[in-house]
Structure formats: C-alpha cells, structure tokens
Enzyme design. Structure first.
Site, short mmCIF file in Angstrom:
data_model
loop_
_atom_site.label_atom_id
_atom_site.label_comp_id
_atom_site.label_asym_id
_atom_site.label_seq_id
_atom_site.Cartn_x
_atom_site.Cartn_y
_atom_site.Cartn_z
N ASN A 72 -5.79 -5.21 -6.06
CA ASN A 72 -6.97 -4.63 -5.42
C ASN A 72 -6.93 -3.11 -5.33
OD1 ASN A 72 -9.22 -4.47 -3.16
ND2 ASN A 72 -7.38 -3.58 -2.25
N ILE A 102 -19.75 -2.03 -1.26
CA ILE A 102 -19.15 -2.77 -0.14
C ILE A 102 -18.76 -1.76 0.94
CG2 ILE A 102 -17.32 -4.38 0.53
CD1 ILE A 102 -19.17 -5.48 -1.74
N TYR A 146 -13.41 6.47 -13.41
CA TYR A 146 -13.45 5.18 -12.71
C TYR A 146 -14.00 4.10 -13.63
CZ TYR A 146 -14.47 1.99 -8.79
OH TYR A 146 -14.52 0.91 -7.93
N ASP A 202 3.55 1.63 -4.33
CA ASP A 202 2.65 2.47 -5.13
C ASP A 202 2.45 1.74 -6.45
OD1 ASP A 202 1.50 4.27 -6.87
OD2 ASP A 202 2.69 5.98 -6.21
N THR A 251 -16.67 -0.03 3.07
CA THR A 251 -15.22 0.20 3.30
C THR A 251 -15.03 1.70 3.52
OG1 THR A 251 -14.71 0.70 0.99
CG2 THR A 251 -14.65 -1.63 1.61
N ASP A 283 0.86 -1.20 0.00
CA ASP A 283 0.00 0.00 0.00
C ASP A 283 0.88 1.24 0.00
OD1 ASP A 283 -2.18 1.99 0.72
OD2 ASP A 283 -3.31 0.15 1.03
P1 NAI Z 1 -10.40 1.77 0.08
O1 NAI Z 1 -10.24 3.17 -0.40
O2 NAI Z 1 -11.05 1.53 1.37
O3 NAI Z 1 -8.96 1.05 0.08
C1 NAI Z 1 -8.13 1.14 -1.05
C2 NAI Z 1 -6.67 1.02 -0.62
O4 NAI Z 1 -5.88 1.19 -1.81
C3 NAI Z 1 -6.24 2.11 0.37
O5 NAI Z 1 -5.57 1.51 1.47
C4 NAI Z 1 -5.32 3.00 -0.44
O6 NAI Z 1 -4.26 3.58 0.31
C5 NAI Z 1 -4.76 2.01 -1.46
N1 NAI Z 1 -4.23 2.69 -2.63
C6 NAI Z 1 -4.73 3.77 -3.28
N2 NAI Z 1 -3.90 4.15 -4.26
C7 NAI Z 1 -2.85 3.30 -4.23
C8 NAI Z 1 -1.66 3.17 -5.00
N3 NAI Z 1 -1.35 4.03 -5.99
N4 NAI Z 1 -0.81 2.15 -4.71
C9 NAI Z 1 -1.08 1.30 -3.70
N5 NAI Z 1 -2.18 1.38 -2.92
C10 NAI Z 1 -3.04 2.36 -3.20
O7 NAI Z 1 -11.14 0.99 -1.11
P2 NAI Z 1 -11.98 -0.38 -1.13
O8 NAI Z 1 -13.40 -0.03 -1.08
O9 NAI Z 1 -11.42 -1.36 -0.18
O10 NAI Z 1 -11.70 -0.83 -2.63
C11 NAI Z 1 -10.79 -1.86 -2.99
C12 NAI Z 1 -10.96 -2.15 -4.47
O11 NAI Z 1 -12.30 -2.58 -4.72
C13 NAI Z 1 -10.72 -0.93 -5.37
O12 NAI Z 1 -10.09 -1.34 -6.56
C14 NAI Z 1 -12.13 -0.46 -5.65
O13 NAI Z 1 -12.22 0.27 -6.85
C15 NAI Z 1 -12.86 -1.80 -5.74
N6 NAI Z 1 -14.29 -1.67 -5.55
C16 NAI Z 1 -14.81 -1.25 -4.34
C17 NAI Z 1 -16.17 -1.13 -4.19
C18 NAI Z 1 -16.78 -0.70 -2.89
O14 NAI Z 1 -18.01 -0.53 -2.87
N7 NAI Z 1 -16.04 -0.54 -1.81
C19 NAI Z 1 -17.08 -1.43 -5.29
C20 NAI Z 1 -16.44 -1.88 -6.49
C21 NAI Z 1 -15.09 -1.99 -6.61
#
Ligand code: NAI
Length: 239
Positions: free
Chosen positions: A80, A179, A146, A53, A181, A37
């Site tokens: 992810n 989801i 997105y 990153d 989060t 992360d």
């Molecule tokens: P979140 O925002 O809670 O966590 C995402 C994590 O990715 C964070 O810890 C952030 O620091 C990290 N991150 C961001 N940019 C980064 C980079 N350049 N390099 C490394 N790490 C990086 O998001 P969430 O909800 O857990 O989402 C996870 C995945 O699921 C994402 O790809 C999101 O698009 C996808 N998703 C989530 C949905 C939801 O409803 N939560 C719905 C559909 C898809």
C-alpha cells in the site's frame, strides 16, 4: 469467526490513511497484522508495528524473515505504501523526483513481492494486493511520475499473477479514486473539488471502503481471483 482467522499479513504504509484502515480491518477479521512504515506506527490489538522503508531490499528481507521466523509463514502482503510528491507534467518534473516516486510506488512493490513470494511458495498459497490508482489506468494532466509508477504497478501485478498462478499465489491490484486520507487532505481544495466533480458518485471515498476491497482480495472469498484490477472510485473509470 473472522474472514482472516489464522492468517499472517504484512501491510506497508500502515501508519495512516488507507494502510491503517486495512491493518485495523484485517485485525478485526482475525489476522495477525504487521504494520510497516517509515513513520511511527501505533500498536493495537493484533497489530505489530514494523519499521520498513519499502525502497530497501534489506528492510524487506528483515521484515519478512522476522515474520516467518515467528509464524512459519506469510499469507498476505498488502503493498500500500505510496507517495505523490510531484504533481507536474513531464516538463515540470525533476528527474530526482521522478526516480524517487517510481522507487517508492513501483520498485517498492517489486522488492516486496520478491521478498514475500518465496515464503508463500513454501506454504503453497498466498495473496498479494498491490496499490495502483485510477491514474494507473488513464492519463491526467500532471503527476507524471505518479502515473508512471502506478501504471507500472498495474501491469507488474498481472505479470506476477500469471507467473505464480499455478502455485496458488494470487496477485491483484486495487485502483482507488479520491479517498479522504492525509495524502488527499494535503492537496488543494481546488484539485480535490475537480476530481469529485468528475466522480459519478459525487464524493470522496473512505479508507474503510478501500480496506473492504482489500479484505475481499486477501481472504479466501476471492480464491479464483488473480490478475484482476479492482476499481474503488465511485464510478470514475466507468465513464
Ligand atoms: P498517505 O500519504 O495518507 O499514507 C501513505 C503512508 O505510506 C504514510 O504513512 C507514509 O509514511 C507511508 N510511506 C511513504 N513512503 C514510504 C516508504 N518508502 N516506505 C514505507 N512507507 C512509506 O496515503 P494514502 O492516501 O493512504 O495512500 C495509500 C495508497 O493508496 C498509496 O499507494 C496511494 O498512492 C494509493 N492511492 C490513494 C488515493 C487517495 O485518494 N488517497 C487514490 C489512489 C491511490
């Protein structure tokens, strides 16, 4: 016995949300997990934090080299990490924002596969799970950047699946609905309520419910599954 005993996994975006749930479940199932992360990641039993990153090719090379030097292999990659950042339609999205979102969500996934596949090729097997979204399959009014990135992830996944199937490297995409989060908690209640109202099961999913799907795709239980798109959306896309 765990479903991932002896496996080495790299999970991106693993500081929180779905990525964290995946890292925890995989560790419970016996995997050695590297949790990458840009934010600080909490270490735990069988979970090693990695600063990564996903937009940095150098960062990817260093993460994968470190893992392979220590364990001789990388069995599982979970791409992810993702951001929404810009909720606008095309006309309301700045070019800079579009580029940033696509570079994390789509280019990051591409670089990750480029870094991991050579190690998987040497081992003669591997499983990659790329994070798309329901917005990678259908349109919604807004979040143009997105949607572009997630739609790209969906088809890049199928392309890589076909390209590397003969080498026993499986590549699948996961398509979550809403989801609970930190990403979703930062959105307006109004927006979230609208998505829940359009979800047949009438609720948000949990990170663990998405992690369970990743576990299936990462484990040998899905040994003949590649190029698939698994929706985890309470029925949203079935309508
Ligand atoms: P979140 O925002 O809670 O966590 C995402 C994590 O990715 C964070 O810890 C952030 O620091 C990290 N991150 C961001 N940019 C980064 C980079 N350049 N390099 C490394 N790490 C990086 O998001 P969430 O909800 O857990 O989402 C996870 C995945 O699921 C994402 O790809 C999101 O698009 C996808 N998703 C989530 C949905 C939801 O409803 N939560 C719905 C559909 C898809």
């Amino acid at each position: 016995m765990g479903k991932l005993d002896g496996k080495i996994a790299l999970v991106t975006g693993a500081a929180q949300g779905i990525g964290r749930a995946v890292a925890e479940l995989f560790a419970e199932e016996g995997a050695t997990v590297y949790a990458g992360d840009v934010k600080p990641v909490a270490a735990a039993q069988r979970i090693t934090p990695v600063t990564l990153d996903v937009t940095s090719a150098k960062g990817w090379a260093s993460a994968v080299d470190t893992i392979v030097a220590k364990h001789g292999k990388l069995d599982i990659l979970i791409n992810n990490a993702g951001i929404v950042r810009a909720y606008g339609q095309v006309l309301d999205t700045e070019l800079d924002d579009f580029t940033t979102v696509v570079s994390v969500n789509l280019t990051g996934t591409f670089i990750g596969m480029k870094a991991a596949i050579p190690a998987m090729r040497k081992a003669g097997k591997g499983s990659i799970v790329n994070f798309s979204s329901i917005w990678g399959n259908v349109g919604v009014g807004g979040a143009a950047a997105y949607s572009a990135g997630k739609g790209g992830v969906r088809n890049l996944t199928k392309n890589a699946a076909v390209s590397y199937a003969a080498e026993n490297i499986r590549v699948n995409s996961v398509h979550p609905g809403l989801i609970r989060t930190p990403l979703v908690e930062a959105q307006s209640d109004e927006m979230n309520a609208g998505i829940i109202a359009a979800t047949p099961m009438g609720r948000m999913g949990t990170p663990r419910e998405v992690a369970n799907v990743c576990l299936f795709l990462a484990s040998d239980d899905s040994s003949f599954v590649t190029g698939s798109e698994l929706v985890v959306d309470g029925g949203y896309l079935a309508q």
